[in-house]
Design a protein around this motif. Structure first.
Motif, PDB file in Angstrom:
ATOM      1  N   LEU A  27      42.969  32.309  34.772  1.00 57.37           N
ATOM      2  CA  LEU A  27      42.280  33.537  35.155  1.00 57.37           C
ATOM      3  C   LEU A  27      40.965  33.214  35.871  1.00 57.37           C
ATOM      4  N   PHE A  28      40.246  32.237  35.360  1.00 56.70           N
ATOM      5  CA  PHE A  28      38.994  31.814  35.975  1.00 56.70           C
ATOM      6  C   PHE A  28      39.246  31.340  37.410  1.00 56.70           C
ATOM      7  N   ARG A  29      40.219  30.469  37.573  1.00 52.59           N
ATOM      8  CA  ARG A  29      40.533  29.934  38.904  1.00 52.59           C
ATOM      9  C   ARG A  29      40.955  31.048  39.862  1.00 52.59           C
ATOM     10  N   GLU A  30      41.808  31.950  39.372  1.00 47.70           N
ATOM     11  CA  GLU A  30      42.256  33.071  40.196  1.00 47.70           C
ATOM     12  C   GLU A  30      41.072  33.936  40.632  1.00 47.70           C
ATOM     13  N   GLY A  31      40.177  34.209  39.704  1.00 47.62           N
ATOM     14  CA  GLY A  31      39.008  35.029  40.019  1.00 47.62           C
ATOM     15  C   GLY A  31      38.100  34.378  41.045  1.00 47.62           C
ATOM     16  N   MET A  32      37.829  33.093  40.860  1.00 44.50           N
ATOM     17  CA  MET A  32      36.953  32.393  41.810  1.00 44.50           C
ATOM     18  C   MET A  32      37.617  32.255  43.181  1.00 44.50           C
ATOM     19  N   ASP A  33      38.928  32.037  43.194  1.00 45.01           N
ATOM     20  CA  ASP A  33      39.652  31.957  44.466  1.00 45.01           C
ATOM     21  C   ASP A  33      39.612  33.300  45.194  1.00 45.01           C
ATOM     22  N   LEU A  34      39.739  34.389  44.439  1.00 47.62           N
ATOM     23  CA  LEU A  34      39.691  35.715  45.045  1.00 47.62           C
ATOM     24  C   LEU A  34      38.310  36.007  45.629  1.00 47.62           C
ATOM     25  N   GLU A  36      36.224  33.756  46.826  1.00 47.67           N
ATOM     26  CA  GLU A  36      36.132  32.955  48.059  1.00 47.67           C
ATOM     27  C   GLU A  36      36.972  33.554  49.183  1.00 47.67           C
ATOM     28  N   GLU A  37      38.191  33.962  48.870  1.00 47.81           N
ATOM     29  CA  GLU A  37      39.077  34.547  49.879  1.00 47.81           C
ATOM     30  C   GLU A  37      38.479  35.833  50.450  1.00 47.81           C
ATOM     31  N   THR A  38      37.913  36.653  49.577  1.00 49.32           N
ATOM     32  CA  THR A  38      37.314  37.911  50.021  1.00 49.32           C
ATOM     33  C   THR A  38      36.112  37.656  50.920  1.00 49.32           C
ATOM     34  N   ALA A  39      35.267  36.722  50.536  1.00 48.10           N
ATOM     35  CA  ALA A  39      34.093  36.404  51.359  1.00 48.10           C
ATOM     36  C   ALA A  39      34.529  35.907  52.732  1.00 48.10           C
ATOM     37  N   TYR A  61      35.627  51.716  55.377  1.00 49.90           N
ATOM     38  CA  TYR A  61      35.711  50.256  55.307  1.00 49.90           C
ATOM     39  C   TYR A  61      34.417  49.688  54.716  1.00 49.90           C
ATOM     40  N   ALA A  62      33.290  50.148  55.211  1.00 50.54           N
ATOM     41  CA  ALA A  62      31.997  49.648  54.718  1.00 50.54           C
ATOM     42  C   ALA A  62      31.811  49.967  53.236  1.00 50.54           C
ATOM     43  N   THR A  63      32.160  51.187  52.858  1.00 51.11           N
ATOM     44  CA  THR A  63      32.019  51.601  51.460  1.00 51.11           C
ATOM     45  C   THR A  63      32.923  50.775  50.551  1.00 51.11           C
ATOM     46  N   GLU A  64      34.190  50.641  50.946  1.00 48.50           N
ATOM     47  CA  GLU A  64      35.144  49.929  50.099  1.00 48.50           C
ATOM     48  C   GLU A  64      34.877  48.425  50.057  1.00 48.50           C
ATOM     49  N   SER A  65      34.380  47.857  51.146  1.00 46.70           N
ATOM     50  CA  SER A  65      34.063  46.426  51.114  1.00 46.70           C
ATOM     51  C   SER A  65      32.855  46.176  50.201  1.00 46.70           C
ATOM     52  N   MET A  66      31.905  47.121  50.173  1.00 50.87           N
ATOM     53  CA  MET A  66      30.771  46.986  49.238  1.00 50.87           C
ATOM     54  C   MET A  66      31.238  47.132  47.794  1.00 50.87           C
ATOM     55  N   ARG A  67      32.119  48.089  47.541  1.00 47.90           N
ATOM     56  CA  ARG A  67      32.663  48.258  46.185  1.00 47.90           C
ATOM     57  C   ARG A  67      33.427  47.014  45.757  1.00 47.90           C
ATOM     58  N   LEU A  68      34.205  46.470  46.681  1.00 50.20           N
ATOM     59  CA  LEU A  68      34.984  45.266  46.393  1.00 50.20           C
ATOM     60  C   LEU A  68      34.077  44.094  46.042  1.00 50.20           C
ATOM     61  N   THR A  69      33.054  43.857  46.838  1.00 53.85           N
ATOM     62  CA  THR A  69      32.163  42.727  46.557  1.00 53.85           C
ATOM     63  C   THR A  69      31.381  42.945  45.268  1.00 53.85           C
ATOM     64  N   THR A  70      30.975  44.177  45.003  1.00 56.28           N
ATOM     65  CA  THR A  70      30.270  44.469  43.741  1.00 56.28           C
ATOM     66  C   THR A  70      31.187  44.190  42.556  1.00 56.28           C
ATOM     67  N   ARG A  71      32.432  44.687  42.645  1.00 59.53           N
ATOM     68  CA  ARG A  71      33.400  44.468  41.563  1.00 59.53           C
ATOM     69  C   ARG A  71      33.627  42.976  41.339  1.00 59.53           C
ATOM     70  N   LEU A  72      33.841  42.239  42.432  1.00 56.36           N
ATOM     71  CA  LEU A  72      34.114  40.804  42.296  1.00 56.36           C
ATOM     72  C   LEU A  72      32.909  40.039  41.751  1.00 56.36           C
ATOM     73  N   MET A  73      31.706  40.430  42.125  1.00 48.97           N
ATOM     74  CA  MET A  73      30.522  39.740  41.596  1.00 48.97           C
ATOM     75  C   MET A  73      30.375  39.986  40.092  1.00 48.97           C
ATOM     76  N   LEU A  75      32.910  40.610  38.036  1.00 47.77           N
ATOM     77  CA  LEU A  75      33.986  39.842  37.402  1.00 47.77           C
ATOM     78  C   LEU A  75      33.659  38.354  37.393  1.00 47.77           C
ATOM     79  N   ALA A  76      33.098  37.856  38.489  1.00 49.23           N
ATOM     80  CA  ALA A  76      32.715  36.438  38.549  1.00 49.23           C
ATOM     81  C   ALA A  76      31.633  36.141  37.512  1.00 49.23           C
TER      82      ALA A  76
END
Length: 169
Positions: A27-34, A36-39, A61-73, A75-76
């Motif tokens: 799960l850790f590896r998957e999360g960190m890979d996601l 990196e892939e998103t960035a 697009y701008a709104t959802e990309s910000m939500r995505l990066t916030t969510r991933l940060m 989770l990371a």
């Protein structure tokens, strides 16, 4: 020492072992890979795709990309905090205190009909991040829910009493 105290100290708290499991490592590896892939996507192909969108979809697009990066940060942060537990850098109790700063419900995506207008790769990243968030939430609730105290006495007595009551008539 009483028998109860000895029994309690012999309990194995499974939640403390979860960070050392192969499932957590995966799960850790998957999360960190996601992350990196998103960035890489948002800095590369995603930036080019965003320039081709009409104004309304570009705002989405701008709104959802910000939500995505916030969510991933978030989770990371959770994953890194629990990797510190795995590495022995902190206890699960310390991680439980620190995790209050992590918002596992942060930045849920917009409505599906809005998301379907976004580029496919961004939609895929959002869906994968939501799946990861769901699995981390389940793991978090498993790890940080205090164990129920052991029942005192014979655990079969309530069942025997029910059987006795059912067949007395």
């Amino acid at each position: 020492m009483s028998d109860v105290a000895q029994g309690e100290s012999a309990l194995v708290v499974l939640s403390e072992r979860l960070t050392s499991s192969a499932a957590f490592t995966a799960l850790f590896r998957e999360g960190m890979d996601l992350v990196e892939e998103t960035a890489a996507y948002l800095d590369g192909a995603g930036r080019a795709e965003a320039k081709l969108l009409d104004r309304a979809v570009s705002l989405t697009y701008a709104t959802e990309s910000m939500r995505l990066t916030t969510r991933l940060m978030q989770l990371a942060s959770w994953l890194l905090l629990h990797r510190a537990v795995k590495e022995g850098e902190m206890t699960l109790i310390q991680a439980n205190r620190e995790k209050t700063k992590v918002k596992l419900s942060a930045a849920d995506p917009g409505a599906p009909d809005v998301l379907e207008r976004l580029p496919e790769q961004l939609q895929s990243l959002i869906a994968r991040s939501m799946s990861l968030q769901s699995r981390i939430r389940r793991l978090d609730s498993t790890m940080h829910t205090p164990p129920e105290p052991p029942a005192l006495g014979n655990p079969l007595v309530p069942q025997l009493n029910m059987l006795k009551a059912a067949f007395e008539n």
